[in-house]
Design a protein around this motif. Structure first.
Motif, PDB file in Angstrom:
ATOM      1  N   MET A 211      -5.188   5.841  -8.750  1.00 15.70           N
ATOM      2  CA  MET A 211      -3.867   5.381  -9.185  1.00 15.70           C
ATOM      3  C   MET A 211      -3.271   4.412  -8.164  1.00 15.70           C
ATOM      4  N   THR A 212      -3.516   4.662  -6.874  1.00 18.63           N
ATOM      5  CA  THR A 212      -3.007   3.770  -5.837  1.00 18.63           C
ATOM      6  C   THR A 212      -3.587   2.371  -5.999  1.00 18.63           C
ATOM      7  N   ILE A 213      -4.883   2.306  -6.241  1.00 20.22           N
ATOM      8  CA  ILE A 213      -5.534   1.001  -6.447  1.00 20.22           C
ATOM      9  C   ILE A 213      -4.974   0.325  -7.690  1.00 20.22           C
ATOM     10  N   LEU A 214      -4.821   1.081  -8.764  1.00 21.12           N
ATOM     11  CA  LEU A 214      -4.330   0.514 -10.022  1.00 21.12           C
ATOM     12  C   LEU A 214      -2.919  -0.053  -9.851  1.00 21.12           C
ATOM     13  N   ILE A 215      -2.046   0.738  -9.246  1.00 21.10           N
ATOM     14  CA  ILE A 215      -0.652   0.297  -9.066  1.00 21.10           C
ATOM     15  C   ILE A 215      -0.580  -0.827  -8.045  1.00 21.10           C
ATOM     16  N   GLY A 216      -1.413  -0.749  -6.992  1.00 20.90           N
ATOM     17  CA  GLY A 216      -1.427  -1.808  -5.988  1.00 20.90           C
ATOM     18  C   GLY A 216      -1.820  -3.141  -6.582  1.00 20.90           C
ATOM     19  N   ILE A 217      -2.821  -3.137  -7.437  1.00 22.57           N
ATOM     20  CA  ILE A 217      -3.232  -4.380  -8.101  1.00 22.57           C
ATOM     21  C   ILE A 217      -2.108  -4.911  -8.980  1.00 22.57           C
ATOM     22  N   LEU A 218      -1.394  -4.011  -9.642  1.00 23.39           N
ATOM     23  CA  LEU A 218      -0.259  -4.442 -10.470  1.00 23.39           C
ATOM     24  C   LEU A 218       0.807  -5.121  -9.615  1.00 23.39           C
ATOM     25  N   PHE A 219       1.184  -4.479  -8.492  1.00 23.90           N
ATOM     26  CA  PHE A 219       2.183  -5.076  -7.599  1.00 23.90           C
ATOM     27  C   PHE A 219       1.702  -6.426  -7.068  1.00 23.90           C
ATOM     28  N   ALA A 220       0.452  -6.472  -6.636  1.00 26.89           N
ATOM     29  CA  ALA A 220      -0.081  -7.712  -6.070  1.00 26.89           C
ATOM     30  C   ALA A 220      -0.097  -8.828  -7.110  1.00 26.89           C
ATOM     31  N   SER A 221      -0.477  -8.490  -8.338  1.00 26.70           N
ATOM     32  CA  SER A 221      -0.515  -9.500  -9.396  1.00 26.70           C
ATOM     33  C   SER A 221       0.873 -10.058  -9.661  1.00 26.70           C
TER      34      SER A 221
ATOM     35  N   ILE B 133       0.833  -1.206   0.000  1.00 23.52           N
ATOM     36  CA  ILE B 133       0.000   0.000   0.000  1.00 23.52           C
ATOM     37  C   ILE B 133       0.863   1.250   0.000  1.00 23.52           C
ATOM     38  N   PHE B 134       1.919   1.239   0.800  1.00 23.10           N
ATOM     39  CA  PHE B 134       2.777   2.429   0.892  1.00 23.10           C
ATOM     40  C   PHE B 134       3.472   2.709  -0.435  1.00 23.10           C
ATOM     41  N   MET B 135       4.028   1.675  -1.056  1.00 25.22           N
ATOM     42  CA  MET B 135       4.685   1.870  -2.352  1.00 25.22           C
ATOM     43  C   MET B 135       3.696   2.366  -3.393  1.00 25.22           C
ATOM     44  N   SER B 136       2.511   1.778  -3.397  1.00 26.82           N
ATOM     45  CA  SER B 136       1.500   2.187  -4.375  1.00 26.82           C
ATOM     46  C   SER B 136       1.104   3.641  -4.181  1.00 26.82           C
ATOM     47  N   LEU B 137       0.984   4.058  -2.926  1.00 25.27           N
ATOM     48  CA  LEU B 137       0.586   5.438  -2.642  1.00 25.27           C
ATOM     49  C   LEU B 137       1.663   6.418  -3.083  1.00 25.27           C
ATOM     50  N   VAL B 138       2.923   6.124  -2.755  1.00 24.79           N
ATOM     51  CA  VAL B 138       4.020   7.023  -3.134  1.00 24.79           C
ATOM     52  C   VAL B 138       4.114   7.144  -4.655  1.00 24.79           C
ATOM     53  N   VAL B 139       4.068   6.022  -5.336  1.00 28.52           N
ATOM     54  CA  VAL B 139       4.163   6.045  -6.798  1.00 28.52           C
ATOM     55  C   VAL B 139       2.970   6.784  -7.400  1.00 28.52           C
ATOM     56  N   ALA B 140       1.779   6.579  -6.821  1.00 32.14           N
ATOM     57  CA  ALA B 140       0.581   7.252  -7.334  1.00 32.14           C
ATOM     58  C   ALA B 140       0.679   8.752  -7.173  1.00 32.14           C
TER      59      ALA B 140
END
Length: 788
Positions: free
Chosen positions: A318-328, A16-23
């Motif tokens: 964007m956080t959700i989008l990137i988070g799903i990418l990382f999780a996948s 979540i933290f990585m996704s938020l920063v990148v977003a």
């Protein structure tokens, strides 16, 4: 349970933290990337309107405001009453007449006498001078002796006084300006606003001839001589009145600049901006088109349409989008983390490199602005993205580095706004760097890998430049140089960061393993002195695991060095372990089985504490902690059961958990190898006749026992791996216990010959086959080790 839950929870927090920063960093750039251009720049891509918006036509708006400002008439303050000047004239004349009357008696004449005036009021008398100064002082004009004498000869007659007042009043009512030349531009703009000071009335004047300037006013007064004579005034009175009136003329019409500017500013503000509408999807600027002023207006308006509330809404998306990418990527197995430290390390490397990329892209853009001949696109080839792949490859292997490189290359391309060719460049560069440090046993390998990456970067950068037809340009030189320096910089940075990563995350590199594998290490020297049997046991195990590790795709160096240190905890109580007793008293004979098992179990805990004090690294500490797994100390467990049976006549409940090591079970191939080698080596020393066949049977028996006990369930060793391990152990142990060639030697006749013909030493009663009591001792030893 916590050991499992904590890494899982931390994994989600890191995600979540990585996704938020990148977003946050990507959101305004990916969806509505602002274009920063100046007039004359060339657009690097097509830009379309993301929605309908209005663009202010600043030029047209400014023209309208300038027009409104020009149409505002200048304001002139007008004092047309002469209320201040007439009282001054009357006061001055009254004072002069009084002075004249008072001067006659002082010269010895009766007030009604007809003495000559020049004798009664002498110009040299004090009264004359006093009256003159007061007269001109009241009127606030320069002293004029001739005019005063003229008026004095007339006796400051009332006719002269009224004539002056009439002349001044006419001039004041029309208005006197300092210079008509300064008024002309204002008149040309449609006239002026005449603001009467006392009445506050205003009216517009468009005829400049209505007003006098100073010279025209004086000329007008001069021309009133006949008019005065026609009204009954003598020539002398008319002449004196005209001269005095000319002296009294002063401007009473002044330009009020402050009020004029205020009215013009008000007029400018009243003009509304002029807008033109841009429709959604309308092309603002095309790639390769030169930027003009109108483009700048539209681009600025397009950027402003991204309201803060819109950006705030985009960030969670964007956080959700990137988070799903990382999780996948994680769940499909492209990137696996085994521990908390791995999670934190991967997240730290990714975020650090992403921030460096984002900052580098910004700096490259600023350099291009300062040095137009340097292209920011060419400078992007110098990004040291490969340093992340190097670090991941060293600590987690080439496979993890490849997956990490894929992820980082995607986001580095997004952060820089680059095309697919830059993704390929970043990805290939990272793969080369990861491959170059796959077997990093010396720090110089990092520099060599950086140089190799730099050379590959040159080829890649020139290929990209060739695609766009810029091979023979300055951009090609800058790109190739930047690419080489980027690769070299990656190696240098990795060299400097490596020790910091080892300290911060407790990782152990092959470089550190080589240092720890030096037998002159203080901890190993102390082990050799205090527990020589354990030291020898550890050295034999290190040889066993080193020769077998490659066959099962484990790290031979890690397995070997871990074997050196796996039993360092025995230094605290060395005589309680059979390999250090050297035929002496067995101290466990006087202890209860439960106490003996506690002593044996404690050596693992003591070893872990020593390893942490000496900072051996997490990998070695884990193997030390896992090298016995949760195996049962069967000798003392059965002994405790036998004692309990002998006391009560029946077997009471003895908890098996009290006689098992606390674990955890081996989690890696290296830990499994050390566990198997430890048990096999201990059992091999109890073999009566260590022939290859017996060694093979013993090795297979122990491996089967460990496997059946479930000690290898958590590591990645397969049945095929266990077969290879057995082969490797057999080969090593057969080499250790090989039979020596017997050399014949003449012995004294009284000596009895040895059955096997070995005459190197005098036979003893221990020679030949083992006695039955020896076999019993061997079996007891095997039971104590839990192997029978």
């Amino acid at each position: 349970m916590d050991q499992v839950a904590n890494p899982a929870r931390l994994r989600w927090i890191a995600l979540i933290f990585m996704s938020l920063v990148v977003a946050v960093l990507l959101s305004p750039n990916v969806l509505t990337r602002p274009a920063y251009y100046q007039v004359g720049d060339v657009a690097s891509r097509d830009i379309k309107a993301s929605q309908d918006f209005l663009v202010e036509n600043k030029d047209l708006t400014e023209k309208d405001r300038e027009k409104a400002s020009r149409e505002v008439r200048a304001v002139y303050d007008f004092d047309g009453s002469s209320l201040n000047l007439i009282p001054s004239i009357r006061e001055a004349f009254d004072l002069a007449r009084d002075s004249l009357k008072n001067a006659s008696p002082q010269n010895g004449q009766d007030a009604s006498g007809s003495a000559p005036l020049d004798k009664a009021f002498s110009p040299k008398s004090e009264a004359y001078l006093f009256a003159r100064d007061r007269f001109f002082g009241i009127l606030e004009i320069p002293v004029d002796d001739r005019l005063f004498d003229h008026l004095a000869r007339l006796g400051f007659s009332s006719a002269a006084e009224e004539a002056v007042i009439n002349l001044v009043t006419v001039i004041s009512e029309r208005g006197v300006v300092t210079s008509k030349a300064t008024m002309k531009p204002h008149m040309d703009r449609g006239g002026i606003v005449l603001h009467e000071i006392y009445s506050k009335k205003e009216n517009t004047v468009t005829d400049p001839d209505r007003f006098f300037d100073l010279q025209a006013a004086k000329n007008f007064i001069k021309g009133q001589s006949k008019a005065l004579e026609g009204k009954g005034a003598s020539v002398e009175i008319a002449e004196a009145a005209i001269k005095l009136a000319q002296s009294l003329v002063r401007p009473n019409l002044t330009f009020n600049q402050r009020e004029t500017e205020a009215r013009r500013e008000l007029a400018r503000d009243s003009i509304k901006p002029v807008f033109f509408k841009v429709k959604k999807g309308e092309m603002i600027v095309r790639e390769g088109e030169r930027i003009g002023p109108e483009h700048i207006l539209k681009l600025e308006a397009e950027t402003k349409t991204s309201r803060p509330i819109d950006l705030i809404g985009r960030i969670p998306a964007m956080t959700i989008l990137i988070g799903i990418l990382f999780a996948s990527i994680y769940f499909v197995g492209l990137l696996r983390t085994k521990s908390t430290a791995d999670i934190l390390f991967d997240a730290s490397v990714f975020l650090s490199l992403f921030l460096i990329t984002w900052t580098y892209n910004f700096v490259a853009g600023e350099i291009e602005r300062g040095f137009p001949y340097l292209s920011s696109t060419a400078l992007l080839f110098g990004l040291p993205v490969a340093v992340g792949a190097m670090l991941i490859s060293i600590f987690q292997g080439v496979g993890a580095a490849a997956s990490f490189s894929l992820i980082l290359s995607v986001f580095a391309s997004l952060a820089t706004g680059a095309r697919v060719e830059f993704f390929i460049y970043f990805f290939v560069s990272s793969l080369i760097a990861a491959y170059g440090v796959r077997n990093c046993t010396e720090r110089v390998i990092l520099i060599k890998a950086g140089l190799m990456t730099g050379l590959i970067n040159i080829i890649l950068s020139l290929a990209v430049q060739m695609i766009y037809g810029r091979l023979y340009t300055l951009d090609a030189i800058v790109a190739s140089l930047a690419g080489f320096l980027g690769g070299l910089l990656a190696g240098i940075v990795a060299t400097g960061v490596l020790p910091l990563v080892e300290i911060a995350f407790g990782f152990t590199t092959d470089i550190k393993l080589l240092e720890l594998g030096n037998m002159d290490q203080p901890l190993l020297r102390e082990l050799m002195v205090q527990a020589p049997g354990t030291y020898h046991h550890s050295v034999v195990i290190s040889n066993m695991v080193e020769t077998t590790a490659k066959a099962v795709h484990a790290n031979p160096l890690l397995a070997k060095v871990s074997a050196y240190y796996h039993d360092i905890g025995k230094m605290k109580k060395p005589l309680y372990f059979i390999e250090n007793q050297a035929g002496g008293e067995n101290r466990h004979e006087k202890l209860a089985p439960s106490m003996s098992s506690l002593i044996l179990i404690s050596h693992v805990k003591d070893a872990v504490e020593l390893a942490r004090e000496q900072k051996l690294g997490r990998a070695i500490i884990d193997i030390i902690q896992q090298h016995h797994g949760t195996s049962l100390i069967s000798y003392f467990y059965h002994k405790a059961q036998e004692r309990q049976l002998s006391k009560s006549g029946r077997v009471t409940e003895i908890k098996e958990e009290d006689f098992r090591y606390p674990g955890p079970k081996p989690q890696t191939k290296e830990a499994g190898l050390v566990m198997l080698a430890d048990m096999v080596e201990a059992a091999s020393r109890s073999l009566v006749d260590p022939t290859p066949a017996r060694i093979q049977g013993m090795v297979q028996k122990i491996i089967n026992k460990v496997f059946s006990d479930g000690q290898l369930d958590a590591c990645e060793l397969t049945l095929k791996d266990l077969h290879e391990i057995a082969k490797g152990f057999n080969k090593t142990l057969s080499g250790i216990f090989h039979h020596r060639i017997e050399y014949p030697e003449t012995v004294p006749s009284q000596a009895k010959k040895v059955r096997n013909g070995n005459s190197d030493h005098v036979p003893t009663e221990d020679s030949g086959a083992r006695k039955p009591e020896d076999k019993a001792e061997v079996e007891e030893t095997l039971r104590r080790l839990g192997l029978s």
